[in-house]
Design a protein around this motif. Structure first.
Motif, mmCIF file in Angstrom:
data_model
loop_
_atom_site.group_PDB
_atom_site.id
_atom_site.type_symbol
_atom_site.label_atom_id
_atom_site.label_comp_id
_atom_site.label_asym_id
_atom_site.label_seq_id
_atom_site.Cartn_x
_atom_site.Cartn_y
_atom_site.Cartn_z
ATOM 1 N N LEU A 105 -0.231 44.809 -22.882
ATOM 2 C CA LEU A 105 0.237 43.801 -22.690
ATOM 3 C C LEU A 105 1.934 44.035 -23.485
ATOM 4 N N ASP A 106 2.157 44.563 -24.294
ATOM 5 C CA ASP A 106 3.642 44.941 -24.626
ATOM 6 C C ASP A 106 4.187 45.834 -23.655
ATOM 7 N N GLU A 107 3.974 46.370 -23.083
ATOM 8 C CA GLU A 107 4.596 46.871 -21.983
ATOM 9 C C GLU A 107 4.470 46.786 -20.828
ATOM 10 N N ILE A 108 3.282 45.468 -20.410
ATOM 11 C CA ILE A 108 4.049 44.306 -19.615
ATOM 12 C C ILE A 108 5.063 43.875 -20.123
ATOM 13 N N ASP A 109 5.059 42.950 -20.935
ATOM 14 C CA ASP A 109 5.896 42.053 -21.172
ATOM 15 C C ASP A 109 7.469 42.822 -21.171
ATOM 16 N N ALA A 110 6.907 43.962 -22.061
ATOM 17 C CA ALA A 110 9.083 44.549 -21.862
ATOM 18 C C ALA A 110 8.982 44.866 -20.042
ATOM 19 N N PHE A 111 8.365 45.639 -19.099
ATOM 20 C CA PHE A 111 8.575 45.172 -17.609
ATOM 21 C C PHE A 111 9.076 43.571 -16.990
ATOM 22 N N PHE A 112 8.802 42.481 -17.930
ATOM 23 C CA PHE A 112 8.887 41.342 -17.574
ATOM 24 C C PHE A 112 10.648 41.301 -18.108
ATOM 25 N N ALA A 113 10.620 41.249 -19.501
ATOM 26 C CA ALA A 113 11.837 41.546 -20.580
ATOM 27 C C ALA A 113 13.233 41.889 -19.717
ATOM 28 N N ALA A 114 12.361 42.978 -19.495
ATOM 29 C CA ALA A 114 13.789 43.375 -19.043
ATOM 30 C C ALA A 114 14.801 42.925 -17.952
#
Length: 256
Positions: free
Chosen positions: A49-58
């Motif tokens: 979930l952290d990695e998914i959030d980072a993908f969109f936050a970028a």
């Protein structure tokens, strides 16, 4: 990541068994910016979930995470809510056996045609205008007619295109989607005619099961799409909740 649209602005990545799609030109659309299959192919983890959030936050994107009742672990909804995700408009998933559709009360003056790649712009134009999708989606829509597994249909009133619908076949399962009707042709049976055409096409393609989805009933009252699907023999299977990353996230598909 690989480019999704064949041009700038679209990316897709697989993270923790989920497919994440990101369209920078639609920063508030949780229909185009979303992580599909979280907790399905493999149990979700806080790290994923952290990695998914980072993908969109970028990309500075609001996004959605659809969650099926079978998603694992059972704590997934609580994890998302602890991350300040809110529940959006949920969808009901439907299924039916691939057998004759029967009478769907479609009007005889609406003619349904199967469109190939040579008329892809007609399909893309009608769906875009009927559903109100952003212009960034047109290249993707124009790829569907004639693509492997896809069959695209348009209902015509005389020579005027009125509504769209598509069928995607994978093995013995066919998915019905991309349904949109121009405002002036609503309540004239266009989607009934398109449902019948796609059910017949699914049977011809060797499907055993046909699936689709639409919004869940609001205050217990099903919408027109829900009623059309029940009339066509589809049965509700489960409700898929859409969890939204922020207040600006929108699931309609019409927001940029």
């Amino acid at each position: 990541m690989r480019n999704l649209l064949g041009g700038p602005g679209g990316d897709v990545a697989e993270i923790g068994g989920a497919v994440c799609t990101a369209f920078r030109q639609t920063p508030s659309s949780a229909l185009f910016n979303r992580a599909l299959g979280v907790g399905v192919a493999e149990p979700a983890t806080e790290a994923a979930l952290d990695e998914i959030d980072a993908f969109f936050a970028a990309g500075g994107l609001a996004y959605g995470i659809p969650v099926t009742p079978e998603a694992k672990p059972a704590e997934l909804p609580a994890w998302l809510e602890a991350r300040s995700f809110r529940r959006g408009y949920a969808w009901t998933k439907f299924a039916r056996k691939a057998q004759a559709a029967g009478d769907l009360d479609h009007k005889p003056d609406l003619r349904v045609e199967h469109l190939g790649a040579d008329r892809a712009e007609v399909f893309a134009d009608v769906f875009s205008r009927a559903y109100g999708t952003p212009e960034v989606t047109r290249p993707l829509l124009e790829r569907l007619p004639g693509a492997d597994g896809w069959q695209c249909f348009v209902a015509f009133d005389g020579q005027t295109p009125a509504a769209t619908g598509a069928l995607f076949v994978a093995g013995s399962v066919g998915w019905l989607g991309a349904a949109g009707t121009m405002p002036e042709y609503r309540r004239r049976g266009a989607q009934g005619a398109l449902l019948a055409a796609r059910i017949e096409a699914g049977i011809a393609a060797g499907c055993e099961t046909l699936v689709t989805e639409t919004g869940e009933p609001i205050d217990g009252r099903p919408g027109a799409s829900y009623r059309n699907l029940v009339r066509a023999g589809f049965e509700p299977q489960y409700v898929r909740q859409n969890y939204l990353s922020s207040e600006r996230a929108d699931t309609s598909g019409t927001q940029a």
